[in-house]
Design a protein around this motif. Structure first.
Motif, PDB file in Angstrom:
ATOM      1  N   GLY A 163      16.814  -3.990 -18.427  1.00 50.01           N
ATOM      2  CA  GLY A 163      17.765  -3.602 -17.398  1.00 50.01           C
ATOM      3  C   GLY A 163      17.145  -3.112 -16.107  1.00 50.01           C
ATOM      4  N   LEU A 164      15.821  -3.219 -15.967  1.00 50.31           N
ATOM      5  CA  LEU A 164      15.169  -2.763 -14.743  1.00 50.31           C
ATOM      6  C   LEU A 164      15.427  -3.735 -13.587  1.00 50.31           C
ATOM      7  N   ALA A 165      15.798  -3.200 -12.426  1.00 52.03           N
ATOM      8  CA  ALA A 165      16.026  -4.026 -11.238  1.00 52.03           C
ATOM      9  C   ALA A 165      14.725  -4.151 -10.457  1.00 52.03           C
ATOM     10  N   MET A 166      13.694  -4.648 -11.120  1.00 49.20           N
ATOM     11  CA  MET A 166      12.378  -4.820 -10.512  1.00 49.20           C
ATOM     12  C   MET A 166      11.576  -5.799 -11.344  1.00 49.20           C
ATOM     13  N   ASP A 167      10.503  -6.292 -10.776  1.00 49.45           N
ATOM     14  CA  ASP A 167       9.519  -7.060 -11.524  1.00 49.45           C
ATOM     15  C   ASP A 167       8.273  -6.195 -11.637  1.00 49.45           C
ATOM     16  N   PHE A 168       8.025  -5.659 -12.836  1.00 50.46           N
ATOM     17  CA  PHE A 168       6.843  -4.832 -13.012  1.00 50.46           C
ATOM     18  C   PHE A 168       5.640  -5.738 -13.215  1.00 50.46           C
ATOM     19  N   GLU A 169       4.605  -5.562 -12.383  1.00 56.23           N
ATOM     20  CA  GLU A 169       3.460  -6.466 -12.375  1.00 56.23           C
ATOM     21  C   GLU A 169       2.146  -5.770 -12.726  1.00 56.23           C
ATOM     22  N   GLY A 170       2.219  -4.640 -13.433  1.00 57.47           N
ATOM     23  CA  GLY A 170       0.995  -4.001 -13.890  1.00 57.47           C
ATOM     24  C   GLY A 170       0.413  -3.036 -12.876  1.00 57.47           C
ATOM     25  N   TYR A 171      -0.897  -3.160 -12.627  1.00 55.22           N
ATOM     26  CA  TYR A 171      -1.610  -2.183 -11.811  1.00 55.22           C
ATOM     27  C   TYR A 171      -2.026  -2.761 -10.452  1.00 55.22           C
ATOM     28  N   VAL A 172      -2.272  -1.844  -9.516  1.00 57.97           N
ATOM     29  CA  VAL A 172      -2.836  -2.211  -8.222  1.00 57.97           C
ATOM     30  C   VAL A 172      -3.915  -1.191  -7.880  1.00 57.97           C
ATOM     31  N   GLU A 173      -5.023  -1.659  -7.311  1.00 58.15           N
ATOM     32  CA  GLU A 173      -6.067  -0.764  -6.866  1.00 58.15           C
ATOM     33  C   GLU A 173      -5.805  -0.334  -5.429  1.00 58.15           C
ATOM     34  N   ALA A 174      -6.412   0.782  -5.042  1.00 59.09           N
ATOM     35  CA  ALA A 174      -6.112   1.380  -3.736  1.00 59.09           C
ATOM     36  C   ALA A 174      -6.432   0.455  -2.573  1.00 59.09           C
ATOM     37  N   ASP A 175      -7.451  -0.378  -2.700  1.00 60.70           N
ATOM     38  CA  ASP A 175      -7.821  -1.246  -1.586  1.00 60.70           C
ATOM     39  C   ASP A 175      -6.867  -2.420  -1.407  1.00 60.70           C
ATOM     40  N   LYS A 176      -5.908  -2.564  -2.331  1.00 67.29           N
ATOM     41  CA  LYS A 176      -4.932  -3.661  -2.232  1.00 67.29           C
ATOM     42  C   LYS A 176      -3.542  -3.170  -1.804  1.00 67.29           C
ATOM     43  N   ILE A 177      -3.390  -1.870  -1.558  1.00 65.58           N
ATOM     44  CA  ILE A 177      -2.068  -1.319  -1.235  1.00 65.58           C
ATOM     45  C   ILE A 177      -1.456  -2.001  -0.020  1.00 65.58           C
ATOM     46  N   ASN A 178      -2.278  -2.262   0.997  1.00 59.21           N
ATOM     47  CA  ASN A 178      -1.767  -2.799   2.254  1.00 59.21           C
ATOM     48  C   ASN A 178      -1.890  -4.316   2.368  1.00 59.21           C
ATOM     49  N   ARG A 179      -2.159  -4.978   1.263  1.00 63.45           N
ATOM     50  CA  ARG A 179      -2.308  -6.432   1.310  1.00 63.45           C
ATOM     51  C   ARG A 179      -0.978  -7.166   1.282  1.00 63.45           C
ATOM     52  N   GLY A 180       0.102  -6.472   0.907  1.00 65.91           N
ATOM     53  CA  GLY A 180       1.406  -7.126   0.837  1.00 65.91           C
ATOM     54  C   GLY A 180       1.636  -7.853  -0.463  1.00 65.91           C
ATOM     55  N   GLU A 181       0.832  -7.548  -1.496  1.00 66.58           N
ATOM     56  CA  GLU A 181       0.953  -8.229  -2.781  1.00 66.58           C
ATOM     57  C   GLU A 181       1.997  -7.595  -3.689  1.00 66.58           C
ATOM     58  N   CYS A 182       2.503  -6.418  -3.315  1.00 70.18           N
ATOM     59  CA  CYS A 182       3.582  -5.788  -4.076  1.00 70.18           C
ATOM     60  C   CYS A 182       4.485  -5.029  -3.111  1.00 70.18           C
ATOM     61  N   ASP A 183       5.654  -4.651  -3.602  1.00 69.86           N
ATOM     62  CA  ASP A 183       6.653  -3.976  -2.769  1.00 69.86           C
ATOM     63  C   ASP A 183       6.729  -2.486  -3.031  1.00 69.86           C
ATOM     64  N   VAL A 184       6.292  -2.055  -4.225  1.00 64.57           N
ATOM     65  CA  VAL A 184       6.348  -0.645  -4.608  1.00 64.57           C
ATOM     66  C   VAL A 184       5.039  -0.271  -5.305  1.00 64.57           C
ATOM     67  N   VAL A 185       4.436   0.824  -4.847  1.00 59.19           N
ATOM     68  CA  VAL A 185       3.247   1.383  -5.501  1.00 59.19           C
ATOM     69  C   VAL A 185       3.618   2.754  -6.033  1.00 59.19           C
ATOM     70  N   VAL A 186       3.387   2.980  -7.337  1.00 54.76           N
ATOM     71  CA  VAL A 186       3.802   4.209  -8.014  1.00 54.76           C
ATOM     72  C   VAL A 186       2.567   4.993  -8.456  1.00 54.76           C
ATOM     73  N   CYS A 187       2.589   6.302  -8.222  1.00 55.11           N
ATOM     74  CA  CYS A 187       1.453   7.147  -8.619  1.00 55.11           C
ATOM     75  C   CYS A 187       1.915   8.602  -8.682  1.00 55.11           C
ATOM     76  N   ASP A 188       1.024   9.467  -9.193  1.00 55.68           N
ATOM     77  CA  ASP A 188       1.312  10.898  -9.135  1.00 55.68           C
ATOM     78  C   ASP A 188       1.073  11.391  -7.719  1.00 55.68           C
ATOM     79  N   GLY A 189       1.627  12.554  -7.388  1.00 57.40           N
ATOM     80  CA  GLY A 189       1.554  13.056  -6.023  1.00 57.40           C
ATOM     81  C   GLY A 189       0.160  13.393  -5.557  1.00 57.40           C
ATOM     82  N   PHE A 190      -0.714  13.795  -6.468  1.00 57.80           N
ATOM     83  CA  PHE A 190      -2.085  14.143  -6.100  1.00 57.80           C
ATOM     84  C   PHE A 190      -2.833  12.896  -5.636  1.00 57.80           C
ATOM     85  N   SER A 191      -2.793  11.857  -6.461  1.00 61.95           N
ATOM     86  CA  SER A 191      -3.470  10.601  -6.108  1.00 61.95           C
ATOM     87  C   SER A 191      -2.832   9.955  -4.888  1.00 61.95           C
TER      88      SER A 191
END
Length: 345
Positions: free
Chosen positions: A207-235
């Motif tokens: 029932g999730l309204a998303m496509d979960f695609e596993g993990y992303v490394e920090a150097d790929k955050i701005n590449r446009g390969e995903c729409d949502v990046v999830v992490c804890d507030g410290f990281s």
């Protein structure tokens, strides 16, 4: 379509009343349906409004000369929630006097006041701070949490993913946002136990309204390969500041390079259209407006150093979330998944 008015903490931010009022006025020039509750020192707000006559009929002033300090402890600020401009702006949302609140003040204090006044949505453990970051593609990427929660367990991360996907559907138009967890590698065995457990729960949930695609490394955050990046507030906070620092480094390096010699200055004139595009893309004011997701109301955090353009963008973020009813979107998604879908294994 008419919108509920937006409460603006006019005393928050590095430059306070002048920039906050100017930013609200700029937002109204772009969208003449906007109306405001300007909270702060009445005399200073009225003086600032003299430069923006079009705001007079669209604004009401709520007086408060009590300001939350930038380095004030949230616990101390919370005791003055009923008298400070920040607290009164948030309380206006609680009382129904405004549809959303915008502040450029102390982030910790704003989160504490918002949680106390608006409460966390049923079914959610914690709210999260989400923001839009630029990418190489046409769409920005939603990233959360960016500092509201230093430590998060697997259940928190799963809930953040649901909230982030709901927000991404509003700002990107994607029906099923591509969602990933921030990690030190993309292999399934990488990361902490909580990250791995959150990934397992997201893969198994229905029932999730998303496509979960596993993990992303920090150097790929701005590449446009995903729409949502999830992490804890410290990281997330560390990653965000590293990205912002890298952007400033690049722009400062280019400035130094283009002013180092006469030949460099000529080169700058030739390449100016490209460098202006780069400057615009990296300007944090063009992406200003972080959102506290998971509350029973809309609260937007503007960067403390934002200029009028940045404040206007934060106001527009608040308005867009009201138009798209982000609060009920998140409630709907949580209900669709159900408690069993949220349980981290």
């Amino acid at each position: 379509m008419s919108l509920p008015r937006i409460a603006v903490d006019a005393m928050g931010g590095d430059e306070g009343v002048r920039v906050m009022v100017e930013g609200a006025a700029l937002a109204r020039r772009r969208h003449d349906k906007f109306k405001f509750l300007l909270v702060g020192d009445e005399a200073r707000i009225k003086a600032a409004l003299e430069s923006h006559p079009g705001m007079a009929g669209a604004s009401e002033i709520l007086h408060s000369d009590d300001v939350v300090g930038g380095d004030e402890l949230p616990s101390r600020a919370l005791r003055r929630a009923k008298t400070t401009s920040m607290g009164l702006a948030v309380n206006a949302v609680k009382q129904g006097d405004a549809g959303a609140a915008v502040s450029a003040g102390n982030t910790g204090a704003l989160m504490a006041m918002s949680k106390l006044a608006l409460r966390t949505m049923p079914g959610l453990d914690r709210p999260a701070l989400a923001a839009l970051l630029p990418t190489l593609t046409d769409n920005d990427v939603v990233m959360l949490d960016l500092g509201a929660n230093r430590e998060c367990d697997a259940r928190n991360l799963v809930q953040f993913a649901i909230m982030g996907a709901a927000y991404a559907r509003v700002v990107t138009g994607r029906e099923r946002p591509r969602t990933r967890l921030l990690n030190i590698g993309t292999e399934e065995t990488k990361g902490t136990e909580d990250i791995q457990a959150a990934a397992e729960a997201l893969r198994a949930a229905t029932g999730l309204a998303m496509d979960f695609e596993g993990y992303v490394e920090a150097d790929k955050i701005n590449r446009g390969e995903c729409d949502v990046v999830v992490c804890d507030g410290f990281s997330g906070n560390i990653a965000l500041k590293a990205i912002e620092g890298a952007a400033r480094f690049v722009t400062d390096l280019l400035r130094q390079a283009f002013t180092s010699s006469v030949r460099s200055k000529i080169g700058f004139l030739v390449s100016r259209p490209a460098t202006e595009l780069l400057r615009h893309h990296l300007d944090p004011n063009n992406h200003n407006g972080a959102v506290f997701l998971g509350l029973n109301g809309v609260v937007v955090k503007s960067h403390g150093s934002a200029n009028a353009k940045g404040v206007a963008n934060a106001v527009e973020v608040a308005a867009r979330l009201l138009e798209d009813d982000i609060t009920n979107r998140i409630k709907h998604d949580l209900a669709a998944v159900g408690t069993e879908g949220l349980a981290a294994k």
